[in-house]
Scaffold this motif. Sequence first.
Motif, PDB file in Angstrom:
ATOM      1  N   MET A   1     -27.294 -73.762 -10.527  1.00 12.41           N
ATOM      2  CA  MET A   1     -26.559 -74.362 -11.057  1.00 12.41           C
ATOM      3  C   MET A   1     -27.576 -75.663 -11.024  1.00 12.41           C
ATOM      4  O   MET A   1     -27.708 -76.642 -11.725  1.00 12.41           O
TER       5      MET A   1
ATOM      6  N   ALA B   1     -26.444 -70.895  -6.600  1.00  7.93           N
ATOM      7  CA  ALA B   1     -26.762 -72.167  -6.319  1.00  7.93           C
ATOM      8  C   ALA B   1     -28.205 -72.691  -7.442  1.00  7.93           C
ATOM      9  O   ALA B   1     -28.297 -73.251  -7.594  1.00  7.93           O
TER      10      ALA B   1
ATOM     11  N   THR C   1     -29.140 -76.417 -13.686  1.00  3.36           N
ATOM     12  CA  THR C   1     -29.278 -77.509 -14.879  1.00  3.36           C
ATOM     13  C   THR C   1     -29.364 -79.031 -15.297  1.00  3.36           C
ATOM     14  O   THR C   1     -29.502 -79.241 -16.061  1.00  3.36           O
TER      15      THR C   1
ATOM     16  N   PHE D   1     -21.788 -79.430 -11.287  1.00  4.69           N
ATOM     17  CA  PHE D   1     -22.485 -77.918 -10.771  1.00  4.69           C
ATOM     18  C   PHE D   1     -24.417 -78.544  -9.762  1.00  4.69           C
ATOM     19  O   PHE D   1     -24.297 -77.795  -9.200  1.00  4.69           O
ATOM     20  N   PHE D   2     -24.589 -79.505 -10.011  1.00  5.25           N
ATOM     21  CA  PHE D   2     -25.314 -79.665  -9.245  1.00  5.25           C
ATOM     22  C   PHE D   2     -25.983 -79.990  -7.780  1.00  5.25           C
ATOM     23  O   PHE D   2     -25.431 -79.572  -6.803  1.00  5.25           O
TER      24      PHE D   2
ATOM     25  N   SER E   1     -22.799 -79.051  -6.669  1.00  4.41           N
ATOM     26  CA  SER E   1     -22.231 -77.627  -5.647  1.00  4.41           C
ATOM     27  C   SER E   1     -23.214 -77.235  -5.206  1.00  4.41           C
ATOM     28  O   SER E   1     -23.327 -76.508  -3.858  1.00  4.41           O
ATOM     29  N   SER E   2     -24.824 -77.299  -6.071  1.00  2.60           N
ATOM     30  CA  SER E   2     -25.724 -76.495  -5.833  1.00  2.60           C
ATOM     31  C   SER E   2     -26.084 -76.601  -3.933  1.00  2.60           C
ATOM     32  O   SER E   2     -26.615 -76.152  -3.883  1.00  2.60           O
TER      33      SER E   2
END
Lengths: 672, 672
Positions: free
Chosen positions: A378, A375, A381, B509-510, B512-513
């Motif tokens: 992620m 996490a 990014t 991605f963000f 998900s985190s």
Amino acid sequence: MQDILIPGAASLLALGFVAYLAMDVLKKNPGNAKMVEISKAVQAGAKAFLRREYIYVAGFVGVIAILIAAAPIFSSVALNWQTSIAFIAGGIASAIAGYIGMSIATRANSRTTQGAVDGGLKGALGVAVSGGAVMGMSVVGVSLLGLCIVYAAFNGDPIIVNGYAMGASLVALFARSGGGIFTKGADMGADLVGKVEAGIPEDDPRNPAVIADNVGDNVGDVAGLGADLLESYVEAMIAAMAIAAGMGMLAAEQSRVLVLLPLNIASIGIIASILGIIFVKATGRGNPQGALMGGLYVSAGLTALGSYFLFKQQGVAYETYDAMGPFWATIAGVVSGVIIGFTSEYYTSSKYKPVKNLADESQSGPAITVTGGIALGMASTAVPIIVLAIALMVSYDFAGIYGVAMASLGMLATTGMVVSVDSYGPIADNAGGIAEMAHLDPGVRKITDSLDSVGNTTAAIGKGFAIGSAAFAAMGLIVAYMQSVKLQSADLKEPHVLAGILIGGMLPFFFSSMLFKAVSKAAFKMIAEVRRQFREIPGLREGKAMPDSAKCVDISTIGAINGMLLPGAVAILAPVVTGLALGPEALAGLLLGSLVSGVMLGIQMANSGGAMDNAKKYVEEGHFGGKGSETHKATVIGDTVGDPLKDTVGPSINIFIKLMAVISLVLAPIFM
Amino acid sequence: MQDILIPGAASLLALGFVAYLAMDVLKKNPGNAKMVEISKAVQAGAKAFLRREYIYVAGFVGVIAILIAAAPIFSSVALNWQTSIAFIAGGIASAIAGYIGMSIATRANSRTTQGAVDGGLKGALGVAVSGGAVMGMSVVGVSLLGLCIVYAAFNGDPIIVNGYAMGASLVALFARSGGGIFTKGADMGADLVGKVEAGIPEDDPRNPAVIADNVGDNVGDVAGLGADLLESYVEAMIAAMAIAAGMGMLAAEQSRVLVLLPLNIASIGIIASILGIIFVKATGRGNPQGALMGGLYVSAGLTALGSYFLFKQQGVAYETYDAMGPFWATIAGVVSGVIIGFTSEYYTSSKYKPVKNLADESQSGPAITVTGGIALGMASTAVPIIVLAIALMVSYDFAGIYGVAMASLGMLATTGMVVSVDSYGPIADNAGGIAEMAHLDPGVRKITDSLDSVGNTTAAIGKGFAIGSAAFAAMGLIVAYMQSVKLQSADLKEPHVLAGILIGGMLPFFFSSMLFKAVSKAAFKMIAEVRRQFREIPGLREGKAMPDSAKCVDISTIGAINGMLLPGAVAILAPVVTGLALGPEALAGLLLGSLVSGVMLGIQMANSGGAMDNAKKYVEEGHFGGKGSETHKATVIGDTVGDPLKDTVGPSINIFIKLMAVISLVLAPIFM
């Protein structure tokens, strides 16, 4: 010839500096017999690996060179044997730089240890920095010199010169993925059997895989990283040159200036990097961290300053853009490189909240460590991507697609300095291992450890930088490719473009899965071998017999080479097949799709891995139960998951993206 | 009104079938007092969660509805209050379907257990299938009926009707992410303290979090999945309708036919699903796996057959395409849906090599399990993406962008059947829990376990299907969006488009985190509460006192609601901000970027998680040391990592992508 006077001179200057630094390292005392023995074992292992790797790579390069040279026979495309020559030259340049850097790095290790014995922190730092700088300055010196020669030999014909970048890229892929598989296969094998099963400490000379592990640090983090940034460096220059050459409606003289500007900025970067390294060596007495960071700033600042005067003097207005436009684009690249580097540090250093939180959460067990680490990567990014997107738009606004390429170059002009600082880490790491294995005074290990911990921070910055610059270099290449195949547009509404984007987006995932498997396979073989040696060599566990380290190096080498072939083949075939079967628009989509998902995965993996590594170190410093606690065990598992992420798969994705882009650029005439 | 005669009738038929199935479930014996008590606790928990979730969602929906209705006041855009009404209607439809499905599913659980007691495998299967089918047919019945009403009320104006999909999408995001956080927070809390610390088995009534865990199965896997596929279903229809309405140069009658074809295909799908369910109920005596798979085939086959006759009769030629073109596009969707579903099965079922290998590798410890599981998920992206890419190109070749939307509909026409089969799993799972908690004969648990294991396979297929269809639905929406903002093209060479793609690629991605963090947070709170109850409630560990299950349900509910708000806000704001700040081309890039990285992550996470779960089960069956071995411990850690991947984050990404796309489509007039 006159065109390349300045960059040619700058590259020779870099190589002269390399010679000076190498002498500086070699004249140092390599330490006692035991230290020399260990260092020699690492040298021999690294050399053996490089030699075998280069044989396979030479095979790949040879076949592709023949295919490129033969292409005009089968179809009437504008590729020719000169492209093959340039391609081979690029490969050779990367191999030479890697070889030089590695030879000195593996000789600097025991000398750094001895430096700590003789001169304390300052003595050790001096050797390690010089050793790292050999790699850094070789990368820029050799590659720029080669590029100048190719440029001069073929009158700057972009179709030919592009081949040079492709050669550098192919070697980089194998160096990074092969080196990454080597280092993590050895590392996991050494840790899982040595630390866990046999119960002996890290870097213990009884562990048969320890030498392989040390070799791995060099082939992965020195040669691999060097080849990676060498590629980005070359590609940034070549993309800018190709774009400048392809811009219509320019006077010949204007065009020439724009084509040569990238080489001149690189020259400024070389001088700035040399001054940066001198700065580090001059100031790094008590505070190595400050000195190294200072060196990075100095070289970035000098590059920006130098570029300003360069553009003031040489800049030309073109299209709707001002003569200073590309300068501001370059600055956008420099600034975003710095921001991206520091984001990496924020997410991976135990000084900041993310890693501290991860260590804290690890009290709930390894599953939480791993999901938390993923996490964190992620989340990390977000900032780099937003910065990249802004830099992209800003550089385009200032100077069009040429500006995008110049931003990439701005990020990469200080490659010499970045690689120097980055390669210093593994040398310090190796030096610590040697201190341990040679049973030196614990005070020595303490000094090398303090150097090593600084190395972790600079490595994180280097990795962030490698990814950011790879993204930018790839964007430059993709744009140059689209210009090259004379794509008026690659419309997202076109199903072929969409299909290309989807497949491209999938490839980094598929490529990653192959590398993961290769690392596991190599680790399994290493585990079996280490177990065998402990079982079959009498007295090994008691320290009365020597392990067969060479056998372990051999296993890692074979694992690395077997593991890198298939991913390499995918990287080469995917763009070729897509371009031929689905056309140049689909290929543009593929490149972009791979860029999008690849950059995210690259950033995520680098930062997830770095954070899990440092969370473990943070716990080992005594937090949340310290060494031996359940929390520590959880973070050890996290670290083992994170290792291949940050050292094998993540960095290889950079090169995968770039290689596909540069292959497409070089083969553009075939797809038209 | 005449336009929607067939779909209206089909949706009423579906709802009639729902009523019949619900009666079929409710008339069954709910079991003894203990079973009823447990079932009632789950019902109450699920109801309490849904109620609170809907209150928050209603707030979001309300604010957005007001903003949409007010938009014309601030600018001269073609949005209006009717779009708000349609938007609210879509939200309500999703909420009603979820409520019906969940009410019956939570009543079917103890009746399934009792069915096993009274009638063995056949008795249990009948109840579980009927219970699952209530959810499945509610999804299609309610949503199609609502769409017909909205369509009729607003004369099919696409700008208004699109709002319906947006409402369904918003509710789906909260249902999926909230449900996912709920279920995994409860699950991890129950396992980490109950199994690991307190040493009591799974589903033990002494564990305070067990009821919450069972509630979670329902809110996540029944209501969440239902809302997810309801959204895709509605969006597939609406994208096709919007594209048909936007095609120029068609006679009014032709256009009307193309707009209505999606509704008619959906009607065929409803009838085919009803027949499929009847097939399962009629044949599922001894072989539930065969019956369920057979039902899927029957409904897919009948849909294909029915569509053939529909196009033969109603199809019209348009542009350069044949009247049967959209039919072949539909078939491409049906076929690719089946292939994608089976790829999921291959990678996640212990019948095949990947999971067996993963279990084998787990002998080297948890780190290898986790990296192996991640690698497996990454490898599993290849086939689905290539299939999607081919289906995309084929459907476009046959019928243009309308064909792309029709392929998506082909995949989704059998949604009723797919959701039925999928919702059956959690009911069987709950039934097993009730057998355990009510201390029934182990033979009963054996029957429910055999039903549950079939459920795992169908769940994997359902997840593959959900992702594949989401990708297709999103593509349809993106194309409809581009048509809607009258983008002639979104050129990859444009820096704004590129910047949009990069940012879009980063968002999953963000997102998900954020969800990972929400799950950990919810799990931490649950762990603390379970520990507290074991500490403070005397006699709990010995089974002499009752745990405070309601408190645990409450904690999960709060965790889920707090955790879903921020990701939800990102999903809404990202496209709006990008569209306004960077323009409609950048927004097209953003949608596509999010699609590319989101689909890959979605597939990877679903299959990584599924494989790690089944690798654990495979070891538990006695392989590689069986239960209690080190290998088993490694797979338990792998499973804990995989759980949020497959049940929270992965499935939520689907909706995230779709929601951003549908918001862009609805708000298109603002961005022009």
